[in-house]
Design a protein around this motif. Structure first.
Motif, PDB file in Angstrom:
ATOM      1  N   VAL A  77      50.008  42.985  33.584  1.00  0.00           N
ATOM      2  CA  VAL A  77      49.623  42.170  34.745  1.00  0.00           C
ATOM      3  C   VAL A  77      48.712  42.975  35.672  1.00  0.00           C
ATOM      4  O   VAL A  77      47.711  42.453  36.181  1.00  0.00           O
ATOM      5  CB  VAL A  77      50.874  41.647  35.491  1.00  0.00           C
ATOM      6  CG1 VAL A  77      50.495  40.985  36.796  1.00  0.00           C
ATOM      7  CG2 VAL A  77      51.646  40.671  34.609  1.00  0.00           C
ATOM      8  N   ALA A  78      49.022  44.245  35.872  1.00  0.00           N
ATOM      9  CA  ALA A  78      48.186  45.103  36.725  1.00  0.00           C
ATOM     10  C   ALA A  78      46.793  45.283  36.119  1.00  0.00           C
ATOM     11  O   ALA A  78      45.783  45.181  36.826  1.00  0.00           O
ATOM     12  CB  ALA A  78      48.859  46.453  36.941  1.00  0.00           C
ATOM     13  N   ILE A  79      46.730  45.546  34.819  1.00  0.00           N
ATOM     14  CA  ILE A  79      45.434  45.711  34.142  1.00  0.00           C
ATOM     15  C   ILE A  79      44.626  44.425  34.231  1.00  0.00           C
ATOM     16  O   ILE A  79      43.427  44.444  34.542  1.00  0.00           O
ATOM     17  CB  ILE A  79      45.640  46.135  32.672  1.00  0.00           C
ATOM     18  CG1 ILE A  79      46.158  47.570  32.606  1.00  0.00           C
ATOM     19  CG2 ILE A  79      44.353  45.990  31.869  1.00  0.00           C
ATOM     20  CD1 ILE A  79      46.654  47.973  31.235  1.00  0.00           C
ATOM     21  N   PHE A  80      45.269  43.300  33.985  1.00  0.00           N
ATOM     22  CA  PHE A  80      44.590  42.011  34.045  1.00  0.00           C
ATOM     23  C   PHE A  80      44.049  41.741  35.453  1.00  0.00           C
ATOM     24  O   PHE A  80      42.912  41.280  35.621  1.00  0.00           O
ATOM     25  CB  PHE A  80      45.551  40.903  33.621  1.00  0.00           C
ATOM     26  CG  PHE A  80      44.919  39.555  33.513  1.00  0.00           C
ATOM     27  CD1 PHE A  80      44.256  39.173  32.363  1.00  0.00           C
ATOM     28  CD2 PHE A  80      44.987  38.652  34.566  1.00  0.00           C
ATOM     29  CE1 PHE A  80      43.674  37.920  32.255  1.00  0.00           C
ATOM     30  CE2 PHE A  80      44.402  37.408  34.468  1.00  0.00           C
ATOM     31  CZ  PHE A  80      43.745  37.042  33.312  1.00  0.00           C
ATOM     32  N   THR A  81      44.842  42.042  36.470  1.00  0.00           N
ATOM     33  CA  THR A  81      44.427  41.803  37.856  1.00  0.00           C
ATOM     34  C   THR A  81      43.262  42.699  38.245  1.00  0.00           C
ATOM     35  O   THR A  81      42.272  42.236  38.829  1.00  0.00           O
ATOM     36  CB  THR A  81      45.616  42.018  38.806  1.00  0.00           C
ATOM     37  OG1 THR A  81      46.681  41.148  38.404  1.00  0.00           O
ATOM     38  CG2 THR A  81      45.238  41.741  40.241  1.00  0.00           C
ATOM     39  N   VAL A  82      43.358  43.993  37.938  1.00  0.00           N
ATOM     40  CA  VAL A  82      42.270  44.924  38.254  1.00  0.00           C
ATOM     41  C   VAL A  82      40.998  44.520  37.509  1.00  0.00           C
ATOM     42  O   VAL A  82      39.901  44.533  38.078  1.00  0.00           O
ATOM     43  CB  VAL A  82      42.680  46.377  37.929  1.00  0.00           C
ATOM     44  CG1 VAL A  82      41.492  47.323  37.964  1.00  0.00           C
ATOM     45  CG2 VAL A  82      43.755  46.853  38.893  1.00  0.00           C
ATOM     46  N   ALA A  83      41.142  44.157  36.247  1.00  0.00           N
ATOM     47  CA  ALA A  83      39.976  43.731  35.467  1.00  0.00           C
ATOM     48  C   ALA A  83      39.356  42.461  36.042  1.00  0.00           C
ATOM     49  O   ALA A  83      38.130  42.311  36.037  1.00  0.00           O
ATOM     50  CB  ALA A  83      40.373  43.527  34.009  1.00  0.00           C
ATOM     51  N   SER A  84      40.181  41.551  36.544  1.00  0.00           N
ATOM     52  CA  SER A  84      39.646  40.334  37.178  1.00  0.00           C
ATOM     53  C   SER A  84      38.836  40.675  38.418  1.00  0.00           C
ATOM     54  O   SER A  84      37.771  40.081  38.661  1.00  0.00           O
ATOM     55  CB  SER A  84      40.789  39.389  37.534  1.00  0.00           C
ATOM     56  OG  SER A  84      41.460  38.965  36.387  1.00  0.00           O
ATOM     57  N   ILE A  85      39.321  41.619  39.197  1.00  0.00           N
ATOM     58  CA  ILE A  85      38.572  42.068  40.376  1.00  0.00           C
ATOM     59  C   ILE A  85      37.266  42.716  39.952  1.00  0.00           C
ATOM     60  O   ILE A  85      36.212  42.467  40.553  1.00  0.00           O
ATOM     61  CB  ILE A  85      39.436  43.031  41.230  1.00  0.00           C
ATOM     62  CG1 ILE A  85      40.601  42.262  41.839  1.00  0.00           C
ATOM     63  CG2 ILE A  85      38.602  43.715  42.310  1.00  0.00           C
ATOM     64  CD1 ILE A  85      41.672  43.142  42.456  1.00  0.00           C
ATOM     65  N   LEU A  86      37.313  43.542  38.903  1.00  0.00           N
ATOM     66  CA  LEU A  86      36.096  44.183  38.403  1.00  0.00           C
ATOM     67  C   LEU A  86      35.093  43.150  37.885  1.00  0.00           C
ATOM     68  O   LEU A  86      33.886  43.335  38.037  1.00  0.00           O
ATOM     69  CB  LEU A  86      36.439  45.187  37.303  1.00  0.00           C
ATOM     70  CG  LEU A  86      37.187  46.438  37.757  1.00  0.00           C
ATOM     71  CD1 LEU A  86      37.587  47.279  36.552  1.00  0.00           C
ATOM     72  CD2 LEU A  86      36.360  47.239  38.745  1.00  0.00           C
ATOM     73  N   CYS A  87      35.577  42.071  37.294  1.00  0.00           N
ATOM     74  CA  CYS A  87      34.676  40.988  36.864  1.00  0.00           C
ATOM     75  C   CYS A  87      33.941  40.408  38.064  1.00  0.00           C
ATOM     76  O   CYS A  87      32.737  40.148  37.997  1.00  0.00           O
ATOM     77  CB  CYS A  87      35.455  39.888  36.149  1.00  0.00           C
ATOM     78  SG  CYS A  87      35.970  40.288  34.482  1.00  0.00           S
ATOM     79  N   GLY A  88      34.660  40.200  39.148  1.00  0.00           N
ATOM     80  CA  GLY A  88      34.036  39.655  40.348  1.00  0.00           C
ATOM     81  C   GLY A  88      33.053  40.610  41.001  1.00  0.00           C
ATOM     82  O   GLY A  88      32.122  40.186  41.675  1.00  0.00           O
ATOM     83  N   LEU A  89      33.247  41.900  40.794  1.00  0.00           N
ATOM     84  CA  LEU A  89      32.368  42.900  41.393  1.00  0.00           C
ATOM     85  C   LEU A  89      31.239  43.347  40.476  1.00  0.00           C
ATOM     86  O   LEU A  89      30.397  44.140  40.880  1.00  0.00           O
ATOM     87  CB  LEU A  89      33.190  44.137  41.799  1.00  0.00           C
ATOM     88  CG  LEU A  89      34.242  43.918  42.876  1.00  0.00           C
ATOM     89  CD1 LEU A  89      35.060  45.188  43.081  1.00  0.00           C
ATOM     90  CD2 LEU A  89      33.600  43.464  44.177  1.00  0.00           C
ATOM     91  N   ALA A  90      31.215  42.864  39.257  1.00  0.00           N
ATOM     92  CA  ALA A  90      30.204  43.293  38.285  1.00  0.00           C
ATOM     93  C   ALA A  90      28.803  42.979  38.783  1.00  0.00           C
ATOM     94  O   ALA A  90      28.524  41.869  39.226  1.00  0.00           O
ATOM     95  CB  ALA A  90      30.445  42.620  36.938  1.00  0.00           C
TER      96      ALA A  90
ATOM     97  N   PRO B  14      26.322  44.227  31.343  1.00  0.00           N
ATOM     98  CA  PRO B  14      27.182  45.216  30.686  1.00  0.00           C
ATOM     99  C   PRO B  14      28.468  45.519  31.467  1.00  0.00           C
ATOM    100  O   PRO B  14      29.532  45.691  30.860  1.00  0.00           O
ATOM    101  CB  PRO B  14      26.301  46.464  30.575  1.00  0.00           C
ATOM    102  CG  PRO B  14      24.901  45.934  30.565  1.00  0.00           C
ATOM    103  CD  PRO B  14      24.948  44.732  31.466  1.00  0.00           C
ATOM    104  N   MET B  15      28.382  45.566  32.791  1.00  0.00           N
ATOM    105  CA  MET B  15      29.591  45.782  33.596  1.00  0.00           C
ATOM    106  C   MET B  15      30.562  44.616  33.437  1.00  0.00           C
ATOM    107  O   MET B  15      31.773  44.816  33.349  1.00  0.00           O
ATOM    108  CB  MET B  15      29.236  45.946  35.079  1.00  0.00           C
ATOM    109  CG  MET B  15      28.710  47.299  35.454  1.00  0.00           C
ATOM    110  SD  MET B  15      28.274  47.389  37.212  1.00  0.00           S
ATOM    111  CE  MET B  15      29.866  47.254  37.978  1.00  0.00           C
ATOM    112  N   LEU B  16      30.025  43.413  33.393  1.00  0.00           N
ATOM    113  CA  LEU B  16      30.864  42.228  33.237  1.00  0.00           C
ATOM    114  C   LEU B  16      31.524  42.200  31.859  1.00  0.00           C
ATOM    115  O   LEU B  16      32.701  41.868  31.737  1.00  0.00           O
ATOM    116  CB  LEU B  16      30.041  40.959  33.473  1.00  0.00           C
ATOM    117  CG  LEU B  16      30.797  39.640  33.505  1.00  0.00           C
ATOM    118  CD1 LEU B  16      31.898  39.645  34.554  1.00  0.00           C
ATOM    119  CD2 LEU B  16      29.826  38.496  33.774  1.00  0.00           C
ATOM    120  N   VAL B  17      30.787  42.585  30.835  1.00  0.00           N
ATOM    121  CA  VAL B  17      31.363  42.644  29.484  1.00  0.00           C
ATOM    122  C   VAL B  17      32.480  43.676  29.433  1.00  0.00           C
ATOM    123  O   VAL B  17      33.559  43.422  28.879  1.00  0.00           O
ATOM    124  CB  VAL B  17      30.273  42.943  28.431  1.00  0.00           C
ATOM    125  CG1 VAL B  17      30.883  43.269  27.081  1.00  0.00           C
ATOM    126  CG2 VAL B  17      29.316  41.772  28.305  1.00  0.00           C
ATOM    127  N   ALA B  18      32.264  44.844  30.022  1.00  0.00           N
ATOM    128  CA  ALA B  18      33.300  45.889  30.037  1.00  0.00           C
ATOM    129  C   ALA B  18      34.540  45.405  30.780  1.00  0.00           C
ATOM    130  O   ALA B  18      35.677  45.634  30.329  1.00  0.00           O
ATOM    131  CB  ALA B  18      32.748  47.165  30.676  1.00  0.00           C
TER     132      ALA B  18
END
Length: 167
Positions: free
Chosen positions: A72-85, A89-93
């Motif tokens: 859940v923590a990884i998913f949440t952090v990754a969701s935030i990173l998607c919004g900040l991409a 390439p950043m969005l894909v990562a």
């Protein structure tokens, strides 16, 4: 616990399809063609499929609760990173990381349910957990369309970032 697992499965199912609705808006905000975002769409599903088999082993090795909370923590952090991409390439990562978190959420959440409840209660609890996950893809076109139409945060973000007084 069923509420937490149900919410996690709902988010995971919603997120697997919501990008499809947003591709044109994402392409415009990232200055890319919609076709160039195919990696954004497929990276999540691909990382999800590749990492699901490892999740059961991780739950047995490190504990169901620890792996589920980490997922859940990884998913949440990754969701935030998607919004900040800032670029494709950043969005894909970020989507790959999001898929890894989702790959651990779904099977480990169900495993936690299996290990917690008695067999007599299992059918009722599993139905409770599965129904929100099935509703996610049904709501995706509407939710995705509303988000893309009304919450155009991508278009306003660079302006207020460069001049915070415009807020």
């Amino acid at each position: 616990m069923p509420w937490v697992v149900a919410a996690a499965l709902f988010m995971e199912q919603l997120d697997s399809t919501i990008v499809n609705t947003a591709v044109p808006a994402m392409a415009a905000s990232l200055a890319a063609t919609p076709l160039s975002l195919k990696a954004v769409v497929t990276s999540y599903i691909l990382s999800l499929a590749v990492c699901i088999p490892v999740s059961g082993w991780m739950a047995d090795r490190f504990g169901t609760r620890r792996v589920f909370m980490s997922a859940v923590a990884i998913f949440t952090v990754a969701s935030i990173l998607c919004g900040l991409a800032a670029n494709v390439p950043m969005l894909v990562a970020a989507r790959i990381l999001q898929g890894i978190g989702a790959a651990m959420m779904m099977p480990v959440g169900r495993l936690a349910i299996l290990r917690t409840f008695l067999k007599a209660e299992l059918l009722m609890v599993m139905n409770f957990v599965i129904i929100p996950a099935l509703i996610g893809p049904l709501l995706e076109p509407t939710v995705g369309g509303l988000i893309v139409h009304w919450l155009s945060w991508r278009e306003s973000w660079p302006r207020w970032r460069s001049n915070p007084r415009q807020l």
